[in-house]
Design a protein around this motif. Structure first.
Motif, short mmCIF file in Angstrom:
data_model
loop_
_atom_site.label_atom_id
_atom_site.label_comp_id
_atom_site.label_asym_id
_atom_site.label_seq_id
_atom_site.Cartn_x
_atom_site.Cartn_y
_atom_site.Cartn_z
N VAL A 170 -53.65 -61.46 42.54
CA VAL A 170 -53.50 -61.19 41.11
C VAL A 170 -52.04 -60.98 40.76
CG1 VAL A 170 -53.99 -59.49 39.31
CG2 VAL A 170 -55.84 -60.30 40.80
N GLU A 171 -51.35 -60.19 41.58
CA GLU A 171 -49.94 -59.90 41.30
C GLU A 171 -49.06 -61.12 41.54
OE1 GLU A 171 -46.39 -56.78 42.66
OE2 GLU A 171 -48.39 -56.66 43.58
N TYR A 172 -49.29 -61.82 42.64
CA TYR A 172 -48.43 -62.93 43.01
C TYR A 172 -48.51 -64.07 42.00
CZ TYR A 172 -46.11 -66.45 45.90
OH TYR A 172 -45.24 -67.42 46.38
N TYR A 173 -49.73 -64.36 41.53
CA TYR A 173 -49.92 -65.49 40.62
C TYR A 173 -50.00 -65.07 39.15
CZ TYR A 173 -50.84 -68.26 44.80
OH TYR A 173 -50.73 -68.90 46.01
N SER A 174 -49.88 -63.77 38.87
CA SER A 174 -49.98 -63.26 37.50
C SER A 174 -51.26 -63.79 36.84
CB SER A 174 -48.75 -63.66 36.68
OG SER A 174 -47.57 -63.14 37.24
N HIS B 190 -56.34 -68.12 35.95
CA HIS B 190 -57.54 -67.58 36.56
C HIS B 190 -57.53 -67.75 38.07
CE1 HIS B 190 -59.79 -67.12 32.72
NE2 HIS B 190 -59.01 -68.13 32.33
N ILE B 191 -58.09 -66.77 38.76
CA ILE B 191 -58.40 -66.87 40.18
C ILE B 191 -59.92 -66.97 40.25
CG2 ILE B 191 -58.29 -65.76 42.44
CD1 ILE B 191 -55.83 -64.24 41.43
N ILE C 3 -44.82 -73.50 40.82
CA ILE C 3 -46.17 -73.03 40.51
C ILE C 3 -46.49 -73.20 39.03
CG2 ILE C 3 -47.66 -70.99 40.38
CD1 ILE C 3 -46.43 -70.06 43.02
N GLN C 4 -45.61 -72.72 38.18
CA GLN C 4 -45.88 -72.77 36.73
C GLN C 4 -46.00 -74.22 36.23
OE1 GLN C 4 -43.99 -73.73 33.88
NE2 GLN C 4 -45.69 -73.09 32.55
#
Length: 232
Positions: free
Chosen positions: A15-19, A51-52, A171-172
């Motif tokens: 959650v933190e790593y991928y915001s 989303h994860i 990533i973005q």
């Protein structure tokens, strides 16, 4: 190719790593994830959130009337995804990331090798996804594939293909639905090769069962060299 990988990254770290926000019940940690398993994916939704979410590791194209395809879709060659009917639509606007602690490749002698990031940062493996259902009576299923490219560096000594890693700065734009596929695909592939060169790897024992023990280096060859019958 990529036929097995590991993911024991805590959800709060993802959650933190991928915001991102968690959407659905994620699969349990595993060090022996195989095709057709439930896997964790990271994707940008139409709601503007990241989303994860859990997915099936075998992409089913939206046009398919059945989940049983005549060919494997757990991997896709990044060089040809825009030309393949199965993957082209997803390549345009449905790109995702499959987070992993590490992955396995087999050498010519069928020995597995484990690849992981030496600084424990999650591996962001490039993927594609679809939302699929056979008809309107069924619920939507999230399905995904892992992208591979020609191996370079140390990885090439093990196998001729390797997963495409999404570098942190990519990533973005990789997840952004508005990013042009023809622009981002070659860039992610090239930067992924550089990211792969920084991985640590070692041979492990045959993958049987599950557990972190599967990622322990196989020192059997060293033990043979030190066995009493080899002493002078």
């Amino acid at each position: 190719m990529c036929g097995r990988f590991a993911n024991d990254i805590p959800v709060d770290e993802l959650v933190e790593y991928y915001s991102a926000v968690v959407n659905g019940e994620l699969p349990d940690p595993s060090w022996n994830i195989a095709p057709a398993s439930r896997i964790t994916t990271v994707l940008d939704g139409r709601d503007g959130l990241r989303h994860i979410a859990p997915a099936q590791w075998n992409l089913i194209p939206t046009w398919s009337k059945t989940p049983q395809l005549t060919y494997p879709t757990h991997n896709a060659r990044i060089e040809s995804i825009l030309d393949k009917k199965t993957f082209s639509r997803s390549a345009e606007t449905q790109r995702c990331i499959i987070p992993a602690s590490g992955y396995y490749e087999w050498d010519a002698k069928k020995h597995p090798h484990y690849f992981t990031n030496p600084d424990a940062v999650p591996l962001s493996i490039a993927g594609l996804f679809t939302w699929w259902r056979a008809d309107e009576r069924q619920t939507w299923a999230l399905t995904a594939t892992i992208l591979t490219r020609e191996s370079t560096g140390a990885a090439a000594a093990v196998h001729h293909r390797m997963p495409v890693l999404v570098a942190t700065e990519m990533i973005q734009p990789w997840l952004d639905r508005d990013t042009k596929a023809q622009d981002i695909i070659p860039l992610v592939s090239a930067k992924g090769a550089a990211a792969s060169a920084r991985l640590s790897s070692w041979q492990v024992k045959a993958l049987k069962g599950d557990g972190k023990k599967l990622t322990v280096p196989d020192d059997s060859q060293n033990q043979l060299l030190l066995s009493p019958e080899n002493d002078d």
